[in-house]
Design a protein around this motif. Structure first.
Motif, PDB file in Angstrom:
ATOM      1  N   PRO A 436      -2.724   3.047  -4.912  1.00  0.00           N
ATOM      2  CA  PRO A 436      -2.067   3.794  -5.999  1.00  0.00           C
ATOM      3  C   PRO A 436      -0.628   3.371  -6.251  1.00  0.00           C
ATOM      4  N   LEU A 437       0.101   2.961  -5.208  1.00  0.00           N
ATOM      5  CA  LEU A 437       1.480   2.501  -5.400  1.00  0.00           C
ATOM      6  C   LEU A 437       1.521   1.273  -6.303  1.00  0.00           C
ATOM      7  N   LEU A 438       0.532   0.390  -6.147  1.00  0.00           N
ATOM      8  CA  LEU A 438       0.457  -0.789  -7.012  1.00  0.00           C
ATOM      9  C   LEU A 438       0.047  -0.419  -8.436  1.00  0.00           C
ATOM     10  N   TRP A 597      -2.357   7.583  11.624  1.00  0.00           N
ATOM     11  CA  TRP A 597      -1.032   7.993  12.096  1.00  0.00           C
ATOM     12  C   TRP A 597       0.014   6.903  11.917  1.00  0.00           C
ATOM     13  N   SER A 598      -0.384   5.660  12.146  1.00  0.00           N
ATOM     14  CA  SER A 598       0.600   4.575  12.133  1.00  0.00           C
ATOM     15  C   SER A 598       0.526   3.744  10.856  1.00  0.00           C
ATOM     16  N   VAL A 599      -0.557   3.015  10.702  1.00  0.00           N
ATOM     17  CA  VAL A 599      -0.685   2.126   9.542  1.00  0.00           C
ATOM     18  C   VAL A 599      -0.663   2.919   8.242  1.00  0.00           C
ATOM     19  N   GLY A 600      -1.262   4.105   8.264  1.00  0.00           N
ATOM     20  CA  GLY A 600      -1.307   4.912   7.049  1.00  0.00           C
ATOM     21  C   GLY A 600       0.045   5.402   6.584  1.00  0.00           C
ATOM     22  N   GLU A 601       1.049   5.403   7.476  1.00  0.00           N
ATOM     23  CA  GLU A 601       2.382   5.863   7.106  1.00  0.00           C
ATOM     24  C   GLU A 601       3.196   4.777   6.407  1.00  0.00           C
ATOM     25  N   ILE A 602       2.773   3.516   6.527  1.00  0.00           N
ATOM     26  CA  ILE A 602       3.550   2.426   5.937  1.00  0.00           C
ATOM     27  C   ILE A 602       3.691   2.571   4.422  1.00  0.00           C
ATOM     28  N   PRO A 603       2.593   2.827   3.660  1.00  0.00           N
ATOM     29  CA  PRO A 603       2.774   3.014   2.215  1.00  0.00           C
ATOM     30  C   PRO A 603       3.694   4.186   1.886  1.00  0.00           C
ATOM     31  N   THR A 604       3.624   5.264   2.681  1.00  0.00           N
ATOM     32  CA  THR A 604       4.499   6.405   2.425  1.00  0.00           C
ATOM     33  C   THR A 604       5.954   6.024   2.663  1.00  0.00           C
ATOM     34  N   LEU A 605       6.208   5.226   3.691  1.00  0.00           N
ATOM     35  CA  LEU A 605       7.563   4.755   3.948  1.00  0.00           C
ATOM     36  C   LEU A 605       8.057   3.876   2.797  1.00  0.00           C
ATOM     37  N   ILE A 606       7.196   3.009   2.305  1.00  0.00           N
ATOM     38  CA  ILE A 606       7.558   2.176   1.152  1.00  0.00           C
ATOM     39  C   ILE A 606       7.867   3.056  -0.050  1.00  0.00           C
ATOM     40  N   LEU A 607       7.074   4.113  -0.219  1.00  0.00           N
ATOM     41  CA  LEU A 607       7.298   5.044  -1.319  1.00  0.00           C
ATOM     42  C   LEU A 607       8.658   5.730  -1.176  1.00  0.00           C
ATOM     43  N   ILE A 609      11.305   4.537   0.393  1.00  0.00           N
ATOM     44  CA  ILE A 609      12.333   3.545   0.093  1.00  0.00           C
ATOM     45  C   ILE A 609      12.471   3.351  -1.410  1.00  0.00           C
ATOM     46  N   THR A 610      11.332   3.324  -2.107  1.00  0.00           N
ATOM     47  CA  THR A 610      11.358   3.178  -3.559  1.00  0.00           C
ATOM     48  C   THR A 610      12.101   4.331  -4.210  1.00  0.00           C
ATOM     49  N   VAL A 611      11.836   5.561  -3.749  1.00  0.00           N
ATOM     50  CA  VAL A 611      12.532   6.731  -4.289  1.00  0.00           C
ATOM     51  C   VAL A 611      14.025   6.634  -4.018  1.00  0.00           C
ATOM     52  N   ALA A 612      14.386   6.193  -2.806  1.00  0.00           N
ATOM     53  CA  ALA A 612      15.806   6.056  -2.472  1.00  0.00           C
ATOM     54  C   ALA A 612      16.492   5.025  -3.364  1.00  0.00           C
ATOM     55  N   ILE A 613      15.818   3.911  -3.623  1.00  0.00           N
ATOM     56  CA  ILE A 613      16.387   2.884  -4.501  1.00  0.00           C
ATOM     57  C   ILE A 613      16.554   3.432  -5.917  1.00  0.00           C
ATOM     58  N   GLN A 614      15.532   4.144  -6.406  1.00  0.00           N
ATOM     59  CA  GLN A 614      15.639   4.739  -7.740  1.00  0.00           C
ATOM     60  C   GLN A 614      16.795   5.731  -7.800  1.00  0.00           C
ATOM     61  N   TRP A 615      16.956   6.500  -6.712  1.00  0.00           N
ATOM     62  CA  TRP A 615      18.057   7.463  -6.646  1.00  0.00           C
ATOM     63  C   TRP A 615      19.402   6.744  -6.726  1.00  0.00           C
ATOM     64  N   SER A 616      19.522   5.649  -5.952  1.00  0.00           N
ATOM     65  CA  SER A 616      20.769   4.884  -5.954  1.00  0.00           C
ATOM     66  C   SER A 616      21.053   4.310  -7.333  1.00  0.00           C
ATOM     67  N   ARG A 617      20.037   3.737  -7.946  1.00  0.00           N
ATOM     68  CA  ARG A 617      20.234   3.167  -9.278  1.00  0.00           C
ATOM     69  C   ARG A 617      20.548   4.241 -10.297  1.00  0.00           C
TER      70      ARG A 617
END
Length: 661
Positions: A436-438, A597-607, A609-617
């Motif tokens: 879904p992120l893609l 628990w582990s691999v499944g959290e990676i997309p959420t972490l990317i999400l 980071i994306t929100v943080a970048i959007q916030w900064s911009r």
């Protein structure tokens, strides 16, 4: 041909040719031959396939009329009313034909002799309620009765859309009964048959409606409707051709079997399909544009009548095929535990090589991916041709997302997910979080709104229906960040800790629902937080990060809960496969929990980071806007100060002048 005469002659020609074709097919293929043991009698042997033809034709009239009305006709006008009346008649005939077919199927399967005593009625009741075949025809009959009432009652856009969805769903039981559950390739055979039935119904039913609605429309209106129908028919042609090929290959097993009686009937269907495809291409490219002149119109309707003849041949041959014995019996399964449970033999051990070479294509999702890629790229190309830009990274993200859907639903995950809980969990995590992120980054709604031509004649095309789906009240609720987050994490727990998980394993319809559900809920969750496409409401950036942190915590707790589970989930499935390679079922379940628990959290972490970048911009953009505002205000203040100095100097000059005087 006179339009009003063709309105009656067209359906009559279709029915007559279909009946002739089914009788000829039964006589040639031996589908109605007398059975040596437990013969049900000539009435059943001949009546059952004839009733099946009527079911297919009436179902097509019902479904095709509704689909074409929604896509090509303006609501509230006479053609739309005629379409719904035609659908209502089709639904009524569908109900009667389905009930008759169910009754004749009962007589054929149990070799029961019709009587008026209570025992016969009890046998019929048990057949309809307890056996899968009887249940399928009972559901179909009830659905037909409900649709008969609904198509008569509704007359506006949204109710008609809901009725059309119900009508399409009513065809699914017909497809599930066309392949024995004990045969190999059961799921592929069922899906191909369901797709074949639905696509053929839309194609044929739309053709019937064109004949019926013709007298109520001007030539210019009819020309627009024909162009829209030809687009629907082209998609249906592709689906019918591919699904029919898959279905035939499963039954025939070898090309040499095409020379059998069964193979000959298949070739008759293929010839009719190709003829209809050629006719459709001809009148789309050459004749529809000439509808304004009388000779072009007469030629077109002659071609359309010929297409009805070929439709009748294909429908009759299909019903005869269903009663004709294939050249070779399909291999039965059931020798091993894995074959009993899944209908397929246990695959080899999962090695690194198998991650790249193991494939089990799901035809439904293959169509979804193919059409999604085609229409997206067509939209990008249309923007390019008119000089509009579309970011290349969005196109790349959409392509990667769709290829990810195909890989999950048709690649090694699909091959092994029925045997390994860990593979099932990997597919789940990809469908609900990574893919879904893609897809959201691809901004398909924005592309559709820009690329699809806007309708201005009161009808609804792809653009209008997509925008309605985005802006209707239900979508506003589902895209609310709190609701989307609740669906995302709540459905995760509900699925694995209820019988929904078991349903997705035992029933391929449940598996399809699972894939669609997690893909949609994941898409809505990502869209509500970082989507480019418009949504009614977005949270402030700090709240978005808080929601993501909460989701990550609950998701991690879900994975740990599975890892700590001492019992095997759906033990009668994963624990009974007879698998001798790899980890034990309980150990594999532990690995699956670790994946969540582990691999499944990676997309959420990317999400996050994306929100943080959007916030900064966003902060940078706001700061730039504030700086520009300050600059403008500063310039205004400086001008005002200079003006004040000038006024003071002028006042001092006047005072000095008076003093001198």
């Amino acid at each position: 041909m006179n339009p009003r005469l063709l309105r009656v002659a067209g359906p009559v020609i279709l029915i007559a040719v279909s009946l002739i074709a089914v009788v000829a097919g039964l006589a040639y293929g031996g589908g109605a031959a007398e059975v040596q043991l437990a013969d049900p009698g000539p009435v059943v042997r001949w009546g059952l396939p004839i009733a099946t033809v009527l079911v297919n034709l009436s179902a097509a009239t019902l479904v095709g009329s509704l689909v074409l009305a929604l896509f090509a006709l303006p609501a509230g006008e006479r053609p739309f009313e005629i379409a719904l009346d035609t659908a209502s008649i089709g639904a009524a005939v569908f109900t009667i034909a389905a009930a008759t077919t169910g009754y004749l199927t009962f007589l054929n399967v149990l070799n029961a002799k019709p009587t008026l005593d209570a025992v016969f009625g009890q046998q019929l009741g048990r057949f309809l309620v307890e056996s899968p075949l009887g249940q399928a025809w009972l559901i179909t009959t009830i659905a037909g009765a409900v649709l008969t009432v609904l198509t008569f009652a509704v007359r506006s856009w949204i109710p008609t859309l809901l009725v059309a969805i119900l009508a399409l769903a009513s065809l699914i039981p017909m497809g599930t009964q066309g392949h024995a559950g004990t045969e190999a390739s059961h799921n592929a055979a069922v899906i191909s048959l369901v797709l074949h039935i639905i696509a053929a119904a839309v194609w044929l039913g739309g053709l019937v409606l064109l004949v019926v609605v013709r007298p109520a429309m001007s030539r210019r209106q009819l020309q627009a409707v024909l162009l829209r129908y030809s687009s629907i028919a082209l998609v249906a042609f592709v689906v019918v051709a591919v699904s029919g090929t898959v279905r035939a290959s499963i039954t025939l097993l070898d090309v040499s079997n095409l020379f059998s009686t069964y193979g000959f009937l298949v070739l008759v269907k293929v010839a009719a399909l190709l003829a209809m495809g050629v006719l459709g291409a001809w009148y789309r490219r050459r004749l529809i544009s000439r509808m304004a002149d009388e000779p072009g119109s007469r030629r077109f309707w002659g071609i359309l009548t010929l297409e009805l003849v070929f439709m009748g041949v294909a429908s009759g041959a299909a019903a005869a095929l269903a009663r004709t014995a294939p050249p070779v019996e399909a291999p039965l399964v059931g020798q091993t535990p894995a074959e009993v449970l899944t209908g397929s033999p246990l695959p080899p051990e999962l090695t690194l090589e198998r991650w790249f070479t193991a494939w089990d294509v799901d035809l439904l999702w293959a169509f979804v991916v193919a059409f999604a890629l085609f229409f997206y790229l067509a939209g990008v190309w249309r923007l390019h041709r008119r000089g509009d830009a579309w970011p290349i990274h969005r196109t790349v993200m959409w392509i990667l997302g769709m290829l990810g859907v195909f890989w999950v639903t048709s690649g090694p995950i699909n091959v092994y997910q029925d045997y390994l809980f860990s593979m099932h969990m990997i597919g789940h995590m990809l469908l609900s979080m990574a893919i879904p992120l893609l897809l959201v980054t691809g901004a398909p709604v924005t592309l559709a709104a820009r690329a699809i031509r806007k309708r201005d004649d009161g009808t609804r095309g792809g653009r209008e229906w997509i925008l309605w789906a985005v802006h209707n009240p239900v979508a506003k609720v589902l895209t609310n960040p709190y609701v989307a987050a609740g669906l995302f994490i709540g459905s995760l727990w509900a699925f694995y800790y209820t019988d929904l998980f078991r349903w997705s394993l035992y029933d391929h319809v449940g598996h399809i629902w699972m894939v669609a559900h997690f893909l949609v809920t994941g898409y809505l969750f990502v869209l509500s937080l970082v989507g480019i496409d418009p949504v009614p409401y977005r949270l402030p950036y700090p709240m978005r990060l808080l929601v993501l942190i909460a989701i990550m915590a609950m998701h991690a707790f879900f994975g740990i809960a599975i890892m700590m589970n001492s019992g095997l989930m759906v033990a009668e499935w994963f624990g009974a496969m007879g698998r001798t390679w790899g980890a034990t079922p309980l150990q594999d379940q532990y690995v699956g929990g670790g994946v969540a628990w582990s691999v499944g959290e990676i997309p959420t972490l990317i999400l996050a980071i994306t929100v943080a970048i959007q916030w900064s911009r966003s902060d940078e953009r706001q700061q730039k806007r504030r700086d520009r505002h300050v600059d403008r205000v500063g310039d205004l203040e400086l001008d005002a100060y200079n003006e004040e100095l000038a006024r003071m100097a002028e006042r001092d000059a006047r005072v000095a002048a008076r003093q001198r005087g």
